[in-house]
Motif scaffolding. Structure first.
Motif, short mmCIF file in Angstrom:
data_model
loop_
_atom_site.label_atom_id
_atom_site.label_comp_id
_atom_site.label_asym_id
_atom_site.label_seq_id
_atom_site.Cartn_x
_atom_site.Cartn_y
_atom_site.Cartn_z
N HIS A 38 14.69 -83.77 -91.78
CA HIS A 38 14.58 -85.23 -91.61
C HIS A 38 15.92 -85.94 -91.71
CE1 HIS A 38 14.75 -85.13 -96.04
NE2 HIS A 38 15.20 -86.36 -95.95
N GLY A 39 16.92 -85.30 -92.33
CA GLY A 39 18.22 -85.93 -92.48
C GLY A 39 19.28 -85.38 -91.56
N GLU A 199 9.64 -80.57 -92.60
CA GLU A 199 9.21 -80.89 -91.25
C GLU A 199 7.81 -80.34 -90.96
OE1 GLU A 199 9.17 -82.67 -87.64
OE2 GLU A 199 10.53 -83.00 -89.34
N ARG A 206 4.69 -91.04 -92.85
CA ARG A 206 4.69 -90.57 -91.47
C ARG A 206 3.32 -90.78 -90.83
NH1 ARG A 206 7.48 -84.85 -89.69
NH2 ARG A 206 7.31 -85.11 -87.43
N SER A 244 13.42 -90.73 -94.58
CA SER A 244 13.65 -90.30 -93.20
C SER A 244 14.11 -91.47 -92.33
CB SER A 244 12.36 -89.71 -92.61
OG SER A 244 12.45 -89.57 -91.22
N HIS A 246 14.28 -91.40 -89.18
CA HIS A 246 13.37 -91.42 -88.04
C HIS A 246 12.12 -92.23 -88.35
CE1 HIS A 246 11.32 -89.94 -84.44
NE2 HIS A 246 10.27 -89.73 -85.21
#
Length: 339
Positions: A38-39, A199, A206, A244, A246
């Protein structure tokens, strides 16, 4: 002679094995990569996963011990799954599909059901991002039929099913799938989505981000705004190292889009602030798709000539233009997704 042959055979078998410590180290590297994904920029994650895949393959060639072969095949499948996700995030949809299928084959060959389910889920969201919602629904529903899946695996697959139904225009089924994805579950874990996580997991924030996007596709601005806001609140409650980029950018984009549906352009502009802070190399497919969808919405005739919508549209165009999915992948699948 029989005793001697048995002894020689045992020696040969012992020589055709590797240390269990080596396998443990490879497993630790896989877990670390999954949890750091995520990073990381997608290109960096892809390179790291490919290096690990090659190392696993080298060790597979050195052992004839069945249990070691089995473990290494599972590790190979997990690296293929990470490669599929990274390829998707970079905009390489055909490669992502091939890698996800490879992961599914490893899962099937080793009878490691959580890997099969994860790979089918990945194939599902590649399908609906490629304009194939029926295929996406079939893949996700097949995965939900597997036994031995934990609550997190079920949550991820339900969210994917909801998105596929939304693309198909089946609002009632999409809402039902959202509700199922948000249920508490049975307190069941599995050896991939939970034990490895990262992940391979599917956090609460999420899930909220995903369901926000699904609500947008259904045209439900109120639910989309609520889910996007919840995602941002949940993310803000985590340690900085666990947050995250994202998810933050994706939820921010969904929040902005929801506000646009309510004709709140100023509120949308404020919500978009976090996405401008995402470095170009970290602009993954999900963020780019959301931003492009907002850009198309702002291109509506009623916004022509208005200063703020025009400025936002230009910012989005620049944001997407320098992103890896547009520079490296094909823009056609991204633009083919309905707004």
């Amino acid at each position: 002679m029989t005793a001697r042959e048995a002894h020689d055979g045992a020696d040969a078998t012992a020589a055709a094995s590797i240390s269990d410590n080596t396998i443990d180290e490879l497993r630790d590297q896989l877990v670390s990569l999954a949890r750091r994904y995520h990073g990381m920029p997608a290109a960096q994650a892809y390179e790291a996963a490919d290096d690990l895949r090659r190392e696993v393959e080298q060790h597979r060639d050195r052992t004839q011990i069945p249990v070691q072969q089995q473990t290494l095949m599972i590790l190979n499948g997990q690296t293929a799954a990470l490669l599929a996700v990274a390829a998707f995030d970079l905009g390489y949809f055909p490669s992502a599909r091939t890698l996800a299928r490879a992961a599914a084959v490893y899962g099937e060959s080793t009878r490691f059901v959580p890997l099969q389910a994860y790979a089918d889920g990945t194939l599902a969201y590649i399908a609906y991002h490629s304009g194939e919602p029926n295929e996406a629904l079939a893949k996700a529903q097949r995965a939900l039929g597997y036994s031995g899946l934990g609550d997190i695996a079920q949550r991820r697959l339900r969210a994917i099913v909801a998105r596929a139904y939304a693309y198909l225009g089946d609002v009632a089924s999409a809402r039902h799938a959202i509700q199922l994805s948000e249920d508490g579950g049975r307190d069941v874990r599995d050896d991939l989505h939970d034990a490895v996580g990262g992940e391979f997991g599917f956090s609460e924030e999420r899930l909220a981000m995903s369901n926000s996007t699904t609500a947008l596709i259904m045209g439900d601005a109120e639910q989309a705004e609520a889910e996007a806001g919840r995602a941002l609140v949940l993310l803000g409650g985590k340690a900085q190292s666990e947050q995250s980029t994202h998810v933050r950018a994706g939820a921010a984009a969904d929040l902005a889009h929801a506000r646009l549906l309510s004709d709140n352009v100023e509120g949308a502009a404020a919500a978009l602030t976090p996405i401008w802070e995402v470095p170009p190399e970290e602009r993954k497919t999900g963020i780019v798709v959301r931003a492009a969808r907002i850009g198309r919405y702002l291109a509506a005739p009623r916004y022509h000539g208005a200063q703020l919508p025009t400025e936002l549209r230009e910012q989005i165009e620049e944001f997407t233009r320098v992103s890896p999915p547009y520079r490296l992948g094909s823009a056609v699948p991204l633009l083919a997704i309905g707004s």
